[in-house]
Design an enzyme around this catalytic site. Structure first.
Site, PDB file in Angstrom:
ATOM      1  N   SER A  19       0.832  -1.213   0.000  1.00  0.00           N
ATOM      2  CA  SER A  19       0.000   0.000   0.000  1.00  0.00           C
ATOM      3  C   SER A  19       0.868   1.265   0.000  1.00  0.00           C
ATOM      4  O   SER A  19       1.847   1.362   0.746  1.00  0.00           O
ATOM      5  CB  SER A  19      -0.904   0.020   1.233  1.00  0.00           C
ATOM      6  OG  SER A  19      -1.542   1.287   1.320  1.00  0.00           O
ATOM      7  N   LYS A  74     -13.911  -3.539   2.746  1.00  0.00           N
ATOM      8  CA  LYS A  74     -14.670  -2.283   2.712  1.00  0.00           C
ATOM      9  C   LYS A  74     -16.139  -2.463   3.111  1.00  0.00           C
ATOM     10  O   LYS A  74     -16.737  -1.578   3.720  1.00  0.00           O
ATOM     11  CB  LYS A  74     -14.573  -1.649   1.326  1.00  0.00           C
ATOM     12  CG  LYS A  74     -13.175  -1.125   1.028  1.00  0.00           C
ATOM     13  CD  LYS A  74     -13.088  -0.438  -0.324  1.00  0.00           C
ATOM     14  CE  LYS A  74     -11.654  -0.015  -0.612  1.00  0.00           C
ATOM     15  NZ  LYS A  74     -11.499   0.687  -1.873  1.00  0.00           N
ATOM     16  N   GLY A 135     -17.800  -2.948 -14.078  1.00  0.00           N
ATOM     17  CA  GLY A 135     -17.675  -3.590 -12.775  1.00  0.00           C
ATOM     18  C   GLY A 135     -18.835  -3.229 -11.871  1.00  0.00           C
ATOM     19  O   GLY A 135     -19.496  -2.188 -12.072  1.00  0.00           O
ATOM     20  N   GLY A 138     -17.033  -3.791  -5.047  1.00  0.00           N
ATOM     21  CA  GLY A 138     -16.824  -2.720  -4.073  1.00  0.00           C
ATOM     22  C   GLY A 138     -16.272  -1.453  -4.700  1.00  0.00           C
ATOM     23  O   GLY A 138     -16.672  -0.339  -4.346  1.00  0.00           O
ATOM     24  N   GLY A 248      -4.793   4.364 -11.867  1.00  0.00           N
ATOM     25  CA  GLY A 248      -5.558   4.777 -10.688  1.00  0.00           C
ATOM     26  C   GLY A 248      -4.741   5.521  -9.640  1.00  0.00           C
ATOM     27  O   GLY A 248      -5.245   5.754  -8.528  1.00  0.00           O
TER      28      GLY A 248
END
Ligand code: ATR
Length: 285
Positions: A19, A74, A135, A138, A248
């Site tokens: 991350s 999430k 999509g 989530g 992204g």
């Protein structure tokens, strides 16, 4: 007298080791003179709630004020919170939690991050455009509300499992305004979209792009919510068909800025942090 402990935050997920959120939030904190300590919290797949409760209760190194939540927690994070922002309620998923005197507040900053990246960083106004969102998991759920707020002419949600797209569309019907909002199968989703957003996990799995190149209007913006190698297949496909490919990373930095603002009450400047992040990732390649 020792210096007081900084407020603590973390990104909670599984996996979390790659991350970029700790780097991004440390940069925001330096830029805005906020004393925060932002780490990683690897949660067992079957033990998210316990891991998060333990983290939130452990003030031995400073008060814990909140966290970001990533795949695959999430939806669970949303359920665990006692209060929810309207955009988290629409998504039924949370990427940001704030721990405060009234309990756990769930927010979802993914969609606003996506919209800011498209409009400010990529320079494409969404109002009046035809937008395709691929999509219905989530990642897509967080994006629909903020996309609709930007008043596109049409928003088509295309998903392999059409029923999931249909459910998301029905849930957002009341906030669609003048936007034509429909659910479709990827093979039957129409053509000539000026903005195409890939929120599927297809590129991560090395699968084929689930839609035909006819979805791309000439010069369209085609954005994959992933970055690095996972986004490459989609970006290459888009560019080979005359579209502008985008990963992204901008969305990642923008969603982080909105979370930072929720926690700290100050909105950081995202542009230098996005530049620094691109340099950092290029250097590590
Ligand atoms: P996330 O939280 O990242 O959105 P998710 O909730 O598991 O993850 O959703 C994954 C999305 O990618 C779904 O829209 C899924 O389609 P289905 O709802 O039909 O499962 C989509 N997806 C995953 N693999 C795919 C593939 N090979 N081709 C097309 N769509 C795919």
């Amino acid at each position: 007298m020792s210096a007081p402990h900084a407020d603590r935050y973390a990104v909670a997920g599984n996996p979390v080791e790659h991350s970029q959120s700790p780097f991004i939030h440390a940069a925001f904190a330096r830029q805005t003179d906020q004393a925060i300590d932002y780490g990683r919290l690897l949660c067992p797949l079957d033990g998210f709630a316990d891991a998060l409760r333990r983290f939130a209760a452990d003030d031995s190194a400073g008060p814990v004020r909140g966290c970001n939540v990533t795949v695959p927690f999430k939806f669970e994070a949303f359920e665990l919170a006692t209060r929810h922002t309207p955009r988290a309620t629409l998504a039924r998923a949370a990427n940001t939690l704030r721990f405060d005197a009234e309990g756990w507040l769930a927010d979802n900053t993914d969609g606003i991050g996506l919209v800011r990246d498209i409009e400010r960083n990529a320079g494409v106004r969404l109002a009046g455009r035809r937008v395709l969102l691929m999509g219905a998991g989530g990642a897509a759920a967080g994006a629909i509300g903020p996309l609709l707020t930007s008043a596109p002419a049409a928003l088509v949600v295309a998903n392999r499992t059409v029923a999931k797209a249909q459910a998301l569309v029905e849930r957002h019907r009341a906030v669609a305004g003048q936007t034509e909002l429909v659910a479709r199968a990827p093979a039957d989703c129409g053509s000539g979209f000026e903005v195409v957003v890939n929120a599927t996990a297809s590129s991560l799995q090395g699968a084929d792009i689930p839609v035909g190149a006819g979805v791309l209007a000439p010069g369209a913006l085609a954005l994959d919510m992933m970055y690095g190698p996972a986004a490459r297949g989609f970006i290459d496909w888009a560019q080979a068909h005359g579209a502008r490919g985008r990963d992204g990373l901008g969305m990642l930095v923008e969603q982080a800025a909105e979370a930072f603002a929720l926690w700290r009450g100050v909105m950081p400047d995202t542009a230098p942090v996005l530049d620094a992040l691109r340099e950092r990732l290029a250097a590590s390649r």
